[in-house]
Design an enzyme around this catalytic site. Structure first.
Site, PDB file in Angstrom:
ATOM      1  N   TYR A 149      20.604 -35.967 -15.436  1.00 37.29           N
ATOM      2  CA  TYR A 149      19.765 -37.140 -14.819  1.00 37.29           C
ATOM      3  C   TYR A 149      18.945 -37.593 -15.858  1.00 37.29           C
ATOM      4  CZ  TYR A 149      17.650 -40.186 -11.348  1.00 37.29           C
ATOM      5  OH  TYR A 149      17.011 -41.130 -10.852  1.00 37.29           O
ATOM      6  N   TRP A 190      26.895 -48.685 -12.699  1.00 37.73           N
ATOM      7  CA  TRP A 190      25.832 -47.439 -12.944  1.00 37.73           C
ATOM      8  C   TRP A 190      25.955 -46.614 -11.596  1.00 37.73           C
ATOM      9  CZ3 TRP A 190      22.705 -45.588 -16.450  1.00 37.73           C
ATOM     10  CH2 TRP A 190      21.653 -45.026 -16.201  1.00 37.73           C
ATOM     11  N   TRP A 191      26.135 -46.958 -10.636  1.00 29.97           N
ATOM     12  CA  TRP A 191      26.215 -46.032  -9.436  1.00 29.97           C
ATOM     13  C   TRP A 191      27.447 -45.184  -9.691  1.00 29.97           C
ATOM     14  CZ3 TRP A 191      25.481 -50.079  -4.829  1.00 29.97           C
ATOM     15  CH2 TRP A 191      24.081 -50.512  -4.612  1.00 29.97           C
ATOM     16  N   TYR A 196       8.382 -49.035 -13.060  1.00 25.74           N
ATOM     17  CA  TYR A 196       9.269 -48.359 -12.292  1.00 25.74           C
ATOM     18  C   TYR A 196       9.541 -46.878 -12.869  1.00 25.74           C
ATOM     19  CZ  TYR A 196      14.117 -47.425 -10.171  1.00 25.74           C
ATOM     20  OH  TYR A 196      15.151 -47.117  -9.470  1.00 25.74           O
ATOM     21  N   HIS A 249      19.088 -41.574 -17.821  1.00 23.44           N
ATOM     22  CA  HIS A 249      18.311 -42.363 -17.710  1.00 23.44           C
ATOM     23  C   HIS A 249      17.448 -42.958 -18.979  1.00 23.44           C
ATOM     24  CE1 HIS A 249      18.905 -42.216 -13.404  1.00 23.44           C
ATOM     25  NE2 HIS A 249      18.069 -43.443 -13.285  1.00 23.44           N
TER      26      HIS A 249
END
Length: 104
Positions: A18, A76-77, A41, A22
């Site tokens: 993960y 992306w999802w 963010y 990112h």
């Protein structure tokens, strides 16, 4: 500027992947978020629960979780679906968190 927070759920054993994904966020996704007014963010990981806590500041009408109609977000999802809890459309299970305190 609106502050938004939400939580998502990481699958066990996927924290390194993960973070890697990112750290290599696609430039076109980063640009879309900025153009939508999403800034500051951050995503934090609670290693005891595998809950991801996300915080963002939004100057527009939509936060990152509202951009699912765009092709890049849908890609992306799909890319992230193997390491997160998702809905049928691959969007992450995301639970908004109401603000109960703020101090400037």
């Amino acid at each position: 500027m609106k502050r938004q927070a939400f939580k998502m759920f990481l699958k066990p054993g996927c924290e390194a992947e993960y973070e890697k994904r990112h750290n290599e966020i696609w430039p076109e996704l980063r640009q879309l978020l900025k153009e939508a007014g999403v800034g500051n963010y951050s995503i934090f990981w609670d290693r005891d629960t595998n809950i991801l806590f996300a915080y963002q500041e939004v100057s527009g009408d939509q936060g990152s979780q509202d951009l699912g109609t765009t092709e890049i977000v849908q890609k992306w999802w799909a890319y992230m679906a193997d390491i997160m809890e998702t809905k049928e459309d691959n969007s992450p299970v995301s639970i908004p968190l109401p603000q109960v305190f703020f101090m400037e």
